[in-house]
Enzyme design. Structure first.
Site, PDB file in Angstrom:
ATOM      1  N   LYS A 113      57.301  23.668  46.436  1.00  0.00           N
ATOM      2  CA  LYS A 113      57.976  24.371  47.538  1.00  0.00           C
ATOM      3  C   LYS A 113      59.458  24.394  47.234  1.00  0.00           C
ATOM      4  O   LYS A 113      59.958  23.560  46.471  1.00  0.00           O
ATOM      5  CB  LYS A 113      57.730  23.638  48.871  1.00  0.00           C
ATOM      6  CG  LYS A 113      57.880  24.522  50.085  1.00  0.00           C
ATOM      7  CD  LYS A 113      56.653  25.384  50.291  1.00  0.00           C
ATOM      8  CE  LYS A 113      56.772  26.268  51.501  1.00  0.00           C
ATOM      9  NZ  LYS A 113      55.494  26.934  51.799  1.00  0.00           N
TER      10      LYS A 113
HETATM   11  P1  NAD Z   1      58.197  34.417  59.942  1.00  0.00           P
HETATM   12  O1  NAD Z   1      59.619  34.047  59.794  1.00  0.00           O
HETATM   13  O2  NAD Z   1      57.735  35.767  59.523  1.00  0.00           O
HETATM   14  O3  NAD Z   1      57.727  34.241  61.472  1.00  0.00           O
HETATM   15  C1  NAD Z   1      57.974  33.074  62.198  1.00  0.00           C
HETATM   16  C2  NAD Z   1      57.788  33.375  63.675  1.00  0.00           C
HETATM   17  O4  NAD Z   1      57.989  32.176  64.420  1.00  0.00           O
HETATM   18  C3  NAD Z   1      58.777  34.409  64.231  1.00  0.00           C
HETATM   19  O5  NAD Z   1      58.138  35.163  65.246  1.00  0.00           O
HETATM   20  C4  NAD Z   1      59.863  33.526  64.839  1.00  0.00           C
HETATM   21  O6  NAD Z   1      60.598  34.192  65.862  1.00  0.00           O
HETATM   22  C5  NAD Z   1      59.024  32.400  65.395  1.00  0.00           C
HETATM   23  N1  NAD Z   1      59.779  31.150  65.581  1.00  0.00           N
HETATM   24  C6  NAD Z   1      60.782  30.665  64.793  1.00  0.00           C
HETATM   25  N2  NAD Z   1      61.251  29.519  65.320  1.00  0.00           N
HETATM   26  C7  NAD Z   1      60.531  29.276  66.448  1.00  0.00           C
HETATM   27  C8  NAD Z   1      60.558  28.272  67.422  1.00  0.00           C
HETATM   28  N3  NAD Z   1      61.433  27.261  67.341  1.00  0.00           N
HETATM   29  N4  NAD Z   1      59.663  28.345  68.432  1.00  0.00           N
HETATM   30  C9  NAD Z   1      58.793  29.371  68.508  1.00  0.00           C
HETATM   31  N5  NAD Z   1      58.736  30.380  67.629  1.00  0.00           N
HETATM   32  C10 NAD Z   1      59.590  30.321  66.609  1.00  0.00           C
HETATM   33  O7  NAD Z   1      57.389  33.256  59.164  1.00  0.00           O
HETATM   34  P2  NAD Z   1      55.891  33.311  58.647  1.00  0.00           P
HETATM   35  O8  NAD Z   1      55.899  33.727  57.231  1.00  0.00           O
HETATM   36  O9  NAD Z   1      55.045  34.011  59.641  1.00  0.00           O
HETATM   37  O10 NAD Z   1      55.554  31.749  58.641  1.00  0.00           O
HETATM   38  C11 NAD Z   1      55.200  31.063  59.812  1.00  0.00           C
HETATM   39  C12 NAD Z   1      54.570  29.742  59.443  1.00  0.00           C
HETATM   40  O11 NAD Z   1      53.431  29.976  58.620  1.00  0.00           O
HETATM   41  C13 NAD Z   1      55.456  28.778  58.650  1.00  0.00           C
HETATM   42  O12 NAD Z   1      55.092  27.458  58.996  1.00  0.00           O
HETATM   43  C14 NAD Z   1      55.060  29.071  57.213  1.00  0.00           C
HETATM   44  O13 NAD Z   1      55.330  27.973  56.348  1.00  0.00           O
HETATM   45  C15 NAD Z   1      53.567  29.262  57.395  1.00  0.00           C
HETATM   46  N6  NAD Z   1      52.911  30.007  56.324  1.00  0.00           N
HETATM   47  C16 NAD Z   1      53.325  31.268  55.989  1.00  0.00           C
HETATM   48  C17 NAD Z   1      52.656  31.960  55.002  1.00  0.00           C
HETATM   49  C18 NAD Z   1      53.017  33.370  54.647  1.00  0.00           C
HETATM   50  O14 NAD Z   1      52.317  33.952  53.784  1.00  0.00           O
HETATM   51  N7  NAD Z   1      53.997  33.979  55.260  1.00  0.00           N
HETATM   52  C19 NAD Z   1      51.587  31.356  54.315  1.00  0.00           C
HETATM   53  C20 NAD Z   1      51.183  30.075  54.695  1.00  0.00           C
HETATM   54  C21 NAD Z   1      51.856  29.416  55.704  1.00  0.00           C
END
Ligand code: NAD
Length: 426
Positions: A113
């Protein structure tokens, strides 16, 4: 370059949770203590100071990290996030989760990471590009398509990966798309990658509901976080499986309608306004804390880590929790949920759809031969379902909760690779 040993005294809840879950799996597997010690540590850690020139000519610096937890099963793989809270312990925990995630769905990858401690909303596009390119230059020595392959994560996207790939390709002197995944399709990205994590969350949800004798059709679903993961999870569950999405949220707060939200209307609003707080359609505005405690069939935390803790675990009113985010539940909260009979599909299985399609992207890049989206979706679905079935069987056989079962399977695969490769020759 430095290697430091993570210890139990960590102040980071996600690292503490991951290490505690590791230890439980080691005990259940009666794993050799030395092998366990290898897995409790990270293989390689790099901390860099990244200077950039701002648009108005100042020089500012940011702290960046790349941590490789394991390469026992293949090149290490993991995203890069841009967030003010990024720190070495968080990156370590996320790297460990990547090792386990790749092993849980049997991909030939280890775990890594990276991230930069930065608020990207404060930077212009040009500043972000300079930051990404400088960071890429600094961590280039430890990256590579057969060594360590980054992908997007929180606040990074396919444009970030395009810059990273371009920088690393320039470094090598030839076009090297396999160096990163999550790239634009035009640069060797895979069709179906953007939606993959959310699609995987939707598949995991449907599989779990079926096992519980419930139908996804009409199931009441709450999704925290309407970003990449939450958006696709909610929309796929709604459009393809007939689920009722009763609440969603972003960092500005949540929307709730017990009879189901009008997702197409909300999506049009988000496209225009970017945030949910200014939506004035048929929904009640609630806080993220209230959203987590709504009565529902499925709660999918898809935002950030440490959302379900010992302070709210006894107030959760979902039948099933499907972890779209990494580390949304703390160790203490997990115990409470288990006691209360709430089924949890853990992050390293539920959100593995992204890394599964990243693996497909890497395979396509190495062959310079690209697949149609239907083929990607079909292969993703098959891999998610078989991984789920394998984990579910292990849970039933050993009378364990899903998280413990998935950790057991994943830790066992990594431990076997370490042993068979002979990392430690006596
Ligand atoms: P993103 O930035 O696209 O979306 C995150 C969302 O969470 C947004 O809607 C944001 O406004 C909201 N958010 C941020 N802080 C917040 C808070 N304090 N309280 C409530 N909502 C909040 O990110 P993503 O890519 O969707 O990733 C989200 C999670 O999924 C992370 O934990 C990431 O590590 C995990 N993840 C992502 C992927 C991927 O392919 N994008 C894969 C595996 C895991």
């Amino acid at each position: 370059m430095s290697t430091t040993i993570p210890t139990e005294e960590t102040q980071n809840p996600m690292l503490a949770t991951t290490l505690a879950l590791f230890d439980t799996a080691f005990e259940r597997l009666e794993l050799d203590e030395g092998i366990a010690e290898i897995m409790r540590q990270t293989e390689l850690e790099m901390t860099v100071t990244v200077p950039i020139a701002t648009d108005d000519g100042r020089i500012v610096t940011f702290r960046g990290y790349r941590v490789q937890h394991s390469s026992a099963r293949g090149p290490s793989k993991g995203g890069i996030r841009y967030h003010p809270d990024v720190n070495i312990e968080e990156v370590r925990a996320l790297a460990m989760l990547m090792t386990l995630k790749c092993a849980a769905v049997n991909l030939p990858f280890g775990g890594a990471k990276g991230g930069i401690s930065v608020d990207p909303s404060q930077l212009s596009m040009h500043e972000l590009e300079r930051l990404t390119r400088r960071f890429a230059k600094m961590i280039a020595p430890i990256l590579g398509g057969k060594r360590d392959i980054p992908a997007p994560d929180m606040n990074t996207n396919e444009q970030t990966m395009a810059w990273l790939m371009d920088e690393l390709s320039s470094h090598r002197g030839y076009f090297s798309p396999e160096i990163t995944t999550g790239k634009p399709v035009i640069l060797g990205g895979s069709k179906g990658r953007t939606e993959a994590t959310g699609r995987g969350v939707a598949i995991a949800t449907v599989e779990m509901l079926h096992k519980l004798g419930m139908s996804p059709e009409g199931a009441k679903v709450v999704v925290q976080g309407y970003g990449n993961v939450g958006f696709y999870a909610a929309n796929i569950l709604h459009d393809e499986y007939g689920a009722q999405i009763i609440a969603i949220s972003d960092v500005t707060g949540g929307l709730y309608n017990a009879n189901g939200l009008d997702l197409p209307e909300i999506n049009a609003h988000v496209k225009r306004a970017r945030v949910l707080e200014s939506y004035n359609g048929d929904a009640e505005h609630i806080t993220n804390a209230e959203l987590l405690e709504l009565p529902c069939d499925v709660l999918a935390p898809c935002a950030i880590e440490n959302q379900i803790t010992e302070h709210n675990a006894d107030k959760i009113r979902a039948r099933v929790i499907v972890e779209g985010a990494n580390g949304p539940t703390t160790f203490e909260a997990d115990q409470i949920l288990q006691e209360r009979g709430i089924t949890v599909v853990p992050d390293i299985l539920a959100n593995a759809g992204g890394v599964i399609v990243s693996y497909f992207e890497w395979v396509q890049d190495l062959q310079f031969y690209f697949w149609e989206v239907e083929e990607v979706r079909e292969k993703l679905s098959r891999r998610m379902r078989s991984s789920f079935a394998h984990a579910y069987e292990a849970a039933q056989e050993r009378e364990l909760d899903m998280r413990s079962a998935v950790y057991l399977l994943a830790v066992d695969r990594v431990a076997q690779a370490i042993q068979k490769r002979g990392f430690v020759t006596l």
